[in-house]
Design a protein around this motif. Structure first.
Motif, PDB file in Angstrom:
ATOM      1  N   ALA A 247       0.736  -1.352   0.148  1.00  0.00           N
ATOM      2  CA  ALA A 247       0.134  -0.046   0.062  1.00  0.00           C
ATOM      3  C   ALA A 247       0.764   1.285   0.057  1.00  0.00           C
ATOM      4  O   ALA A 247       0.360   2.328  -0.788  1.00  0.00           O
ATOM      5  N   ALA A 248       1.988   1.292   0.781  1.00  0.00           N
ATOM      6  CA  ALA A 248       2.992   2.534   0.771  1.00  0.00           C
ATOM      7  C   ALA A 248       3.442   2.471  -0.658  1.00  0.00           C
ATOM      8  O   ALA A 248       3.889   3.704  -1.090  1.00  0.00           O
ATOM      9  N   MET A 249       3.783   1.689  -1.353  1.00  0.00           N
ATOM     10  CA  MET A 249       4.002   1.576  -2.876  1.00  0.00           C
ATOM     11  C   MET A 249       3.166   2.073  -3.791  1.00  0.00           C
ATOM     12  O   MET A 249       3.359   1.685  -4.976  1.00  0.00           O
ATOM     13  N   GLY A 250       1.959   1.870  -3.436  1.00  0.00           N
ATOM     14  CA  GLY A 250       0.949   2.190  -4.366  1.00  0.00           C
ATOM     15  C   GLY A 250       0.515   0.970  -5.116  1.00  0.00           C
ATOM     16  O   GLY A 250      -0.173   1.108  -6.219  1.00  0.00           O
ATOM     17  N   ILE A 251       0.897  -0.238  -4.562  1.00  0.00           N
ATOM     18  CA  ILE A 251       0.413  -1.492  -5.002  1.00  0.00           C
ATOM     19  C   ILE A 251      -0.793  -2.205  -4.378  1.00  0.00           C
ATOM     20  O   ILE A 251      -0.886  -2.023  -3.203  1.00  0.00           O
ATOM     21  N   ASP A 252      -1.728  -2.793  -4.907  1.00  0.00           N
ATOM     22  CA  ASP A 252      -3.031  -3.408  -4.553  1.00  0.00           C
ATOM     23  C   ASP A 252      -2.425  -4.821  -4.057  1.00  0.00           C
ATOM     24  O   ASP A 252      -2.405  -5.693  -5.061  1.00  0.00           O
ATOM     25  N   ILE A 253      -2.672  -5.218  -2.755  1.00  0.00           N
ATOM     26  CA  ILE A 253      -2.359  -6.475  -2.436  1.00  0.00           C
ATOM     27  C   ILE A 253      -3.340  -7.588  -2.941  1.00  0.00           C
ATOM     28  O   ILE A 253      -2.839  -8.763  -3.266  1.00  0.00           O
TER      29      ILE A 253
END
Length: 449
Positions: A247-253
């Motif tokens: 999330a901190a990287m802007g990626i959706d888990i």
């Protein structure tokens, strides 16, 4: 299964199992005991159920399971046929040929094992124990409980395990609401206190489950259940931690897990959530970490997973507060929040260790007014850890009512919730289960947490 039987009493029990004159006693008529009793009834056994709750006993004797995911028609038929009855009279513990213990094993406030339900139950059995009975513990516990705790209590009766009575352990593997598996279709791990106990327990379970898996001891069987639940706890903690990092990287888990699970080997999908629920995964790993201290071995993975999973409700509430602040310039203090789902998992009424209760408490501690909606839980029952929430009722989702809340927090993704209506009517939705996207409902006011 063992090849030889050493005692006449064991031979007699085996014959009674074969000809179905063996009477099964089930102690604890809840999420584990009721499915077990039904499986035994289907196999042709007579079942006597024990529970300390007189209201539950009365309902069962009217054919009502008390569990929303298990209908009562089978039980009603068994009651009418006289093959099932329930009682709170522990003086009758001597009647069944075998007693299966399905009582809770919670943690204390300090995360130590609480064996009080097991001890109280076994003490009651010991006062009525007779020669030729087999006692089987199913409650999840640390390795050594059957041998070190249960057996000595029973032997206070003057009877000896392996000679006068038999003792075994078989971990429950229930998954409430799972449409693909039930008691009879799940292999049963069995460990016995001696060859005769193992053979009898295998024969009993083998009469109504698809397969029995014998292990060398009761301690090994106890370890099997803990290993299964620790595996899940550690992997859920891992994906919860990955969620924060990505999330901190802007990626959706959720996108990452869905893509990763297309690999046909070497990967098993686990999903993040608002915290652990159910009686097993939030509790059982700490039974082993507690026992490991006896051997001066730190259980680092178990403790770390517990810390991560326990922190998730606070992280979700913080995400909700941040989303409120960004969209309306206000935090949680004074906000009206609607929680969707009080049960710990979807499509059941199981409230054991539900993270929704902790979420509600945390939001109210920060000044929010919190309601909940759950089609499976009309009223929150009394729980040991969240007594202040007992009696709170599910609100109706009438036309326009969702819009009166500052935010909706989806904690449990029940299928019978109108998510289209939620997305249309809500000012803000914080979705901890990715249920909106799974239903194709993408909107700027839907935030994943």
């Amino acid at each position: 299964m063992q090849d030889t039987v050493q005692s006449e009493a064991a031979s007699e029990l085996l014959q009674r199992i074969r000809d179905r004159s063996f009477k099964v006693g089930v102690i604890g008529l809840g999420y584990v005991g009721i499915p077990l009793a039904l499986a035994a009834l289907r196999a042709g056994f007579e079942v006597l159920g024990f529970d300390i709750n007189p209201e539950r006993v009365a309902g069962l004797n009217r054919g009502r399971t008390g569990l929303k995911h298990i209908g009562g028609s089978e039980l009603e038929a068994a009651v009418a046929a006289g093959t099932f009855s329930a009682t709170d009279d522990l003086a009758r513990l001597g009647e069944p040929d075998g007693l299966v213990i399905c009582v809770p094993t919670p943690l204390t406030r300090h995360r130590d094992p609480d064996l009080s339900f097991i001890v109280t139950t076994v003490e009651a059995i010991g006062r009525r124990l007779r020669r030729g009975q087999i006692i089987i513990l199913e409650s999840t516990t640390y390795p050594g409980t059957t041998e070190e705790v249960v057996k000595p209590i029973l032997e206070r009766s003057g009877l000896s395990g392996g000679r006068d009575f038999y003792l075994a352990y078989s971990p429950e593997r229930e998954d409430p609401g799972n449409p693909h598996f039930e008691t009879a279709s799940i292999p049963k791990v069995v460990g016995g206190d001696g060859a005769d106990a193992l053979r009898i327990a295998e024969a009993l379970y083998g009469a109504f489950v698809v397969k029995t898996v014998a292990v060398s001891s009761t301690a090994a069987a106890e370890a099997v259940k803990l290993t299964e639940n620790i595996f899940r706890s550690v992997n859920i903690a891992l994906v919860n931690e990955l969620k924060l990092i990505y999330a901190a990287m802007g990626i959706d888990i959720w996108e990452v897990v869905e893509a990763a699970k297309t690999k046909p080997f070497g990967f098993m999908p686990f999903y993040p959530g608002p915290g652990l629920g159910g009686h097993c995964i939030p509790i059982d790993p700490f039974y082993l970490s507690w026992k490991a201290r006896e051997y001066d071995i730190p259980a680092r993975f178990i403790e770390l997973a517990g810390e991560i999973n326990t922190a998730m409700p606070r992280i979700v509430v913080e995400k909700l507060a941040q989303a409120l602040d960004e969209r309306s310039g206000r935090g949680l203090n004074g906000a009206r929040i609607l929680v969707i789902g009080a049960a710990y998992k979807k499509n059941v009424d199981d409230m054991r260790e539900s993270p929704s209760l902790r979420l509600m408490e945390l939001m109210e501690e920060r000044g929010a007014t919190v309601d909940y909606h759950d089609p499976h839980v009309p009223v929150i029952p009394r729980t040991r850890e969240h007594a202040a929430l007992a009696g709170r009722r599910s609100v109706d989702l009438r036309d326009g009512s969702v819009a009166t809340y500052d935010a909706v927090l989806i904690a449990t993704d029940h299928d019978d919730v109108d998510y289209n209506g939620l997305v249309r009517g809500a000012r803000l939705i914080v979705d901890t289960r990715n249920v909106c996207e799974r239903n194709g409902l993408r909107a700027d006011h839907v935030v994943k947490a």
